[in-house]
Design a protein around this motif. Structure first.
Motif, mmCIF file in Angstrom:
data_model
loop_
_atom_site.group_PDB
_atom_site.id
_atom_site.type_symbol
_atom_site.label_atom_id
_atom_site.label_comp_id
_atom_site.label_asym_id
_atom_site.label_seq_id
_atom_site.Cartn_x
_atom_site.Cartn_y
_atom_site.Cartn_z
ATOM 1 N N PRO A 183 8.618 0.243 22.356
ATOM 2 C CA PRO A 183 9.745 1.346 21.981
ATOM 3 C C PRO A 183 10.126 0.729 20.290
ATOM 4 C CG PRO A 183 10.726 -0.083 23.562
ATOM 5 C CD PRO A 183 9.302 -0.404 23.621
ATOM 6 N N VAL A 184 10.441 1.912 19.494
ATOM 7 C CA VAL A 184 10.803 1.378 18.123
ATOM 8 C C VAL A 184 12.238 2.201 18.011
ATOM 9 C CG1 VAL A 184 10.563 1.967 15.510
ATOM 10 C CG2 VAL A 184 8.528 1.629 17.130
ATOM 11 N N ALA A 185 13.177 1.233 17.541
ATOM 12 C CA ALA A 185 14.474 1.744 17.521
ATOM 13 C C ALA A 185 14.871 3.209 16.518
ATOM 14 C CB ALA A 185 15.743 0.638 17.070
ATOM 15 N N ASP A 186 15.451 4.045 16.945
ATOM 16 C CA ASP A 186 16.294 4.881 16.144
ATOM 17 C C ASP A 186 17.173 4.434 15.299
ATOM 18 O OD1 ASP A 186 16.681 7.076 14.744
ATOM 19 O OD2 ASP A 186 16.549 8.423 16.456
ATOM 20 N N PRO A 187 17.511 4.385 14.010
ATOM 21 C CA PRO A 187 18.945 3.980 13.333
ATOM 22 C C PRO A 187 19.948 4.858 13.536
ATOM 23 C CG PRO A 187 17.284 4.396 12.010
ATOM 24 C CD PRO A 187 16.298 4.420 12.999
ATOM 25 N N ASN A 188 19.569 6.178 13.942
ATOM 26 C CA ASN A 188 20.671 7.128 14.078
ATOM 27 C C ASN A 188 20.892 7.476 15.558
ATOM 28 O OD1 ASN A 188 20.975 7.668 11.159
ATOM 29 N ND2 ASN A 188 18.859 8.731 11.203
ATOM 30 N N ALA A 189 20.276 6.875 16.501
ATOM 31 C CA ALA A 189 20.439 7.037 17.739
ATOM 32 C C ALA A 189 21.770 6.823 18.513
ATOM 33 C CB ALA A 189 19.110 6.603 18.761
ATOM 34 N N THR A 190 22.316 7.519 19.204
ATOM 35 C CA THR A 190 23.510 7.075 20.016
ATOM 36 C C THR A 190 23.379 5.956 20.772
ATOM 37 O OG1 THR A 190 24.369 9.650 19.965
ATOM 38 C CG2 THR A 190 25.266 7.811 21.772
#
Length: 239
Positions: free
Chosen positions: A75-82
């Motif tokens: 998985p690649v982190a989404d900087p805008n994810a909750t």
């Protein structure tokens, strides 16, 4: 083959992460290190890329660190994810501290004191996170706090009040006449503000409870923080 920047001024963290990931995946790595900004820029120009590190596997360019994670189906982190990770970290750490403190002082793991310290430690940690950057906290806080919208400077005072009240609660009733009113006021106004914004106005906002740059949604967590303060203040007053 890994191409990454390693200069006296800057060691690219994503280059190190890429090297570590490749080793953990069982690859032998040719580690090419750029020792200057000029070397890095020349490489990027020759490969027509905008960033380093760059990874090549079997002669084919994979890309940067995020691309490498995707290559290995990670998985690649989404900087805008909750994310609720900051909140979990705060409350888990506060609980561990409260239990450890209770054990050290009374020889028991769970008691009334451990519950009191859990709330107080949580307040102090949350205050520290807010105080890291008062400007970003106040910007987010002003979006929903009813009293701060009327008295803007209150947005800058709030974290200090939370910290002072938490510290006095840890002290076991020291200066209760200061701690109780502060906690009742900021907790009560905060709970009303969050309830109105989320459950009446149905607004989708980010919570300022762990600082002004969090991705925690405003709602149950922030409401719980404020109700904990009100509950602790009420408990201290009754006790």
């Amino acid at each position: 083959m890994l191409y990454r920047m390693v200069t006296p001024e800057h060691i690219c963290p994503f280059g190190l992460k890429s090297l570590d990931l490749l080793h953990r995946q069982g690859f032998d790595v040719e580690d090419h290190q750029f020792k200057s900004r000029a070397e890095t820029d020349a490489f990027m120009a020759s490969e027509h890329v905008d960033t380093t590190p760059q990874i090549f596997i079997a002669g084919n360019r994979v890309g940067g660190y995020d691309d490498l994670r995707r290559y290995f189906h990670q998985p690649v982190a989404d900087p805008n994810a909750t994310s609720y990770q900051p909140v979990v970290a705060v409350f888990a750490t506060a609980l561990a501290m409260a239990l450890a403190g209770t054990w050290a002082t009374t020889g028991t793991l769970i008691s009334v004191r451990s519950g009191e310290w859990f709330v107080a430690f949580s307040m102090c940690i949350l205050a520290i996170l807010k105080l890291q950057n008062l400007e970003t906290f106040s910007n987010m806080f002003l979006g929903y706090d009813l009293f701060a919208q009327r008295v803007v400077r209150y947005a800058y005072v709030y974290p200090f009040g939370e910290a002072v009240s938490g510290v006095l609660m840890i002290a076991g009733g020291l200066f209760k006449w200061i701690a109780i009113p502060i906690a009742l006021f900021i907790g009560g106004i905060g709970a009303i503000s969050v309830f109105k914004a989320v459950y009446i106005d149905r607004r989708e906002l980010k919570c300022a409870c762990v600082g002004g740059s969090s991705k925690v949604p405003l709602g149950f967590v922030s409401l719980t923080e404020n109700l904990m303060m009100v509950g602790m203040a009420t408990w201290m007053a009754v006790r």
